[in-house]
Design a protein around this motif. Structure first.
Motif, mmCIF file in Angstrom:
data_model
loop_
_atom_site.group_PDB
_atom_site.id
_atom_site.type_symbol
_atom_site.label_atom_id
_atom_site.label_comp_id
_atom_site.label_asym_id
_atom_site.label_seq_id
_atom_site.Cartn_x
_atom_site.Cartn_y
_atom_site.Cartn_z
ATOM 1 N N LEU A 56 0.835 -1.205 0.000
ATOM 2 C CA LEU A 56 0.000 0.000 0.000
ATOM 3 C C LEU A 56 0.871 1.258 0.000
ATOM 4 N N PHE A 57 1.943 1.218 0.764
ATOM 5 C CA PHE A 57 2.835 2.376 0.843
ATOM 6 C C PHE A 57 3.473 2.644 -0.515
ATOM 7 N N ALA A 58 3.958 1.608 -1.169
ATOM 8 C CA ALA A 58 4.614 1.781 -2.473
ATOM 9 C C ALA A 58 3.651 2.355 -3.502
ATOM 10 N N ALA A 59 2.385 1.966 -3.423
ATOM 11 C CA ALA A 59 1.407 2.415 -4.412
ATOM 12 C C ALA A 59 0.854 3.805 -4.124
ATOM 13 N N ASN A 60 0.826 4.219 -2.848
ATOM 14 C CA ASN A 60 0.120 5.451 -2.495
ATOM 15 C C ASN A 60 0.961 6.523 -1.814
ATOM 16 N N CYS A 61 2.077 6.141 -1.234
ATOM 17 C CA CYS A 61 2.832 7.085 -0.395
ATOM 18 C C CYS A 61 4.258 7.329 -0.850
ATOM 19 N N ALA A 62 4.822 6.368 -1.592
ATOM 20 C CA ALA A 62 6.244 6.446 -1.945
ATOM 21 C C ALA A 62 6.547 7.609 -2.877
ATOM 22 N N THR A 63 5.546 8.096 -3.609
ATOM 23 C CA THR A 63 5.775 9.225 -4.510
ATOM 24 C C THR A 63 6.345 10.425 -3.766
ATOM 25 N N CYS A 64 5.842 10.665 -2.553
ATOM 26 C CA CYS A 64 6.339 11.788 -1.753
ATOM 27 C C CYS A 64 7.388 11.363 -0.729
ATOM 28 N N HIS A 65 7.148 10.233 -0.066
ATOM 29 C CA HIS A 65 8.007 9.838 1.047
ATOM 30 C C HIS A 65 9.159 8.928 0.628
ATOM 31 N N GLY A 66 9.214 8.566 -0.665
ATOM 32 C CA GLY A 66 10.319 7.756 -1.154
ATOM 33 C C GLY A 66 10.134 6.274 -0.878
ATOM 34 N N MET A 67 10.780 5.455 -1.693
ATOM 35 C CA MET A 67 10.729 4.018 -1.464
ATOM 36 C C MET A 67 11.436 3.709 -0.152
ATOM 37 N N GLY A 68 10.835 2.814 0.612
ATOM 38 C CA GLY A 68 11.392 2.511 1.919
ATOM 39 C C GLY A 68 11.150 3.604 2.925
ATOM 40 N N ALA A 69 10.275 4.573 2.585
ATOM 41 C CA ALA A 69 9.925 5.690 3.470
ATOM 42 C C ALA A 69 11.154 6.475 3.908
ATOM 43 N N SER A 70 12.159 6.527 3.030
ATOM 44 C CA SER A 70 13.411 7.209 3.378
ATOM 45 C C SER A 70 13.342 8.709 3.160
ATOM 46 N N GLY A 71 12.229 9.197 2.580
ATOM 47 C CA GLY A 71 12.059 10.629 2.377
ATOM 48 C C GLY A 71 12.501 11.100 1.010
ATOM 49 N N SER A 72 12.017 12.264 0.632
ATOM 50 C CA SER A 72 12.405 12.891 -0.638
ATOM 51 C C SER A 72 12.222 14.394 -0.489
ATOM 52 N N LYS A 73 12.407 15.118 -1.571
ATOM 53 C CA LYS A 73 12.218 16.576 -1.524
ATOM 54 C C LYS A 73 10.759 16.950 -1.298
ATOM 55 N N ASP A 74 9.852 16.017 -1.537
ATOM 56 C CA ASP A 74 8.421 16.310 -1.383
ATOM 57 C C ASP A 74 7.831 15.808 -0.074
ATOM 58 N N GLY A 75 8.571 15.030 0.687
ATOM 59 C CA GLY A 75 8.032 14.496 1.934
ATOM 60 C C GLY A 75 9.141 13.992 2.838
ATOM 61 N N PRO A 76 8.964 14.078 4.161
ATOM 62 C CA PRO A 76 10.015 13.668 5.091
ATOM 63 C C PRO A 76 10.141 12.154 5.190
ATOM 64 N N SER A 77 11.269 11.720 5.743
ATOM 65 C CA SER A 77 11.456 10.303 6.051
ATOM 66 C C SER A 77 10.480 9.896 7.148
ATOM 67 N N LEU A 78 9.978 8.681 7.053
ATOM 68 C CA LEU A 78 9.062 8.158 8.072
ATOM 69 C C LEU A 78 9.707 7.073 8.922
ATOM 70 N N VAL A 79 10.988 6.865 8.741
ATOM 71 C CA VAL A 79 11.694 5.860 9.532
ATOM 72 C C VAL A 79 11.780 6.350 10.975
ATOM 73 N N GLY A 80 11.190 5.600 11.891
ATOM 74 C CA GLY A 80 11.241 5.946 13.303
ATOM 75 C C GLY A 80 10.092 6.797 13.800
ATOM 76 N N VAL A 81 9.125 7.145 12.929
ATOM 77 C CA VAL A 81 8.003 7.964 13.426
ATOM 78 C C VAL A 81 7.003 7.123 14.207
ATOM 79 N N GLY A 82 7.015 5.808 13.977
ATOM 80 C CA GLY A 82 6.155 4.922 14.741
ATOM 81 C C GLY A 82 4.777 4.722 14.149
ATOM 82 N N ALA A 83 4.093 3.710 14.649
ATOM 83 C CA ALA A 83 2.759 3.373 14.158
ATOM 84 C C ALA A 83 1.743 4.450 14.497
ATOM 85 N N ALA A 84 1.908 5.105 15.639
ATOM 86 C CA ALA A 84 0.931 6.105 16.071
ATOM 87 C C ALA A 84 0.858 7.269 15.092
ATOM 88 N N ALA A 85 1.992 7.685 14.551
ATOM 89 C CA ALA A 85 1.996 8.806 13.598
ATOM 90 C C ALA A 85 1.205 8.458 12.346
#
Length: 262
Positions: A56-85
């Motif tokens: 789901l992340f690769a199809a809907n979120c990776a465009t901004c947050h990058g593959m592996g949620a490592s972040g990009s110029k359009d969205g921050p990294s999500l590594v370590g933000v936790g499930a609650a975020a």
């Protein structure tokens, strides 16, 4: 031996030992906290949840947050933000964003509960972070009086003393907290979305967060027993209303008297 004894008695030796002790203690605390958070963030998710969430992340979120949620110029990294975020941002419809702006706005959710759970599982698997709170911390069964004190001390300067929300700088705002679930209120305190500071367990304990939720739910159900709340802005709004209404009555009375004499 004499030289060694003099080195031991050097005035900087005590400071050096103190610094080493503080560094060691801080390091052990950080490791212990990370381990506990990692356990709390992953125990409620299965491997299948994380795998489906990754799709789901690769199809809907990776465009901004990058593959592996490592972040990009359009969205921050999500590594370590936790499930609650993730549960907060996706569960309130703030993510995925509809358009770029000063802050993400609440809107109808785009993922169902199961998909939100899977996305949270995937992000939780990337690194330790705040976990989705247990129901007993979010059901409003705490101390409303203690929660009110905590809210006025830590939250009212942005959200208003009556939790009616308020304006911030550069087009941003603190939202009103009516009709917000206890789970999302807790997650917002634990993760600090957008302009909100993070209130971790050292700042406000889980029981303190529970008390705040209880207070908010109490004032939400109580309403405004004194009449119209006028935006819950306090004596400024009340005084303005009295001034405008009183001035209007005086003008109307003057017009009536003038019409009578003529």
């Amino acid at each position: 031996m004499k030289a060694l004894s003099q080195k031991r008695r050097h005035p900087l030796a005590a400071i050096a030992l103190l610094l080493m002790g503080l560094l060691l203690t801080g390091g052990l605390y950080a490791v212990a906290t990370t381990v506990n958070e990692a356990k709390a963030s992953t125990t409620t998710f299965s491997t299948n949840d994380a795998e489906e969430g990754g799709k789901l992340f690769a199809a809907n979120c990776a465009t901004c947050h990058g593959m592996g949620a490592s972040g990009s110029k359009d969205g921050p990294s999500l590594v370590g933000v936790g499930a609650a975020a993730v549960d907060f941002q996706v569960g309130t419809g703030r993510m995925p964003m509809q358009m770029n702006g000063p802050q993400a706005l609440k809107k109808p959710v785009q993922f169902n509960d199961e998909q939100t759970h899977q996305l949270a599982a995937y992000v939780a698997s990337l690194g330790a972070g705040p976990a989705i709170p247990e129901e007993d911390l979010t059901n409003g069964g705490g101390d409303a009086a203690a929660g009110g004190e905590l809210f006025r001390t830590n939250c009212a300067m942005c959200h208003n003393a009556a939790a009616a929300g308020g304006a911030l700088t550069r087009g941003k705002f603190a939202p009103a907290l009516a009709d917000v679930s206890g789970k999302h209120i807790y997650e917002a305190m634990a993760t600090g979305p957008q302009n909100m500071p993070v209130f971790n367990d050292a700042n406000i304990t889980p029981e303190g967060k529970k008390d705040i939720i209880t207070f908010l739910k109490q004032i939400e159900t109580t309403g405004s027993p004194g009449g119209a709340d006028l935006g819950s802005l306090g004596p400024v709004a009340e005084g303005l209303f009295v001034w405008v209404a009183g001035l209007g009555v005086i003008i109307a009375f003057t017009i009536w008297l003038t019409s009578r004499t003529s």
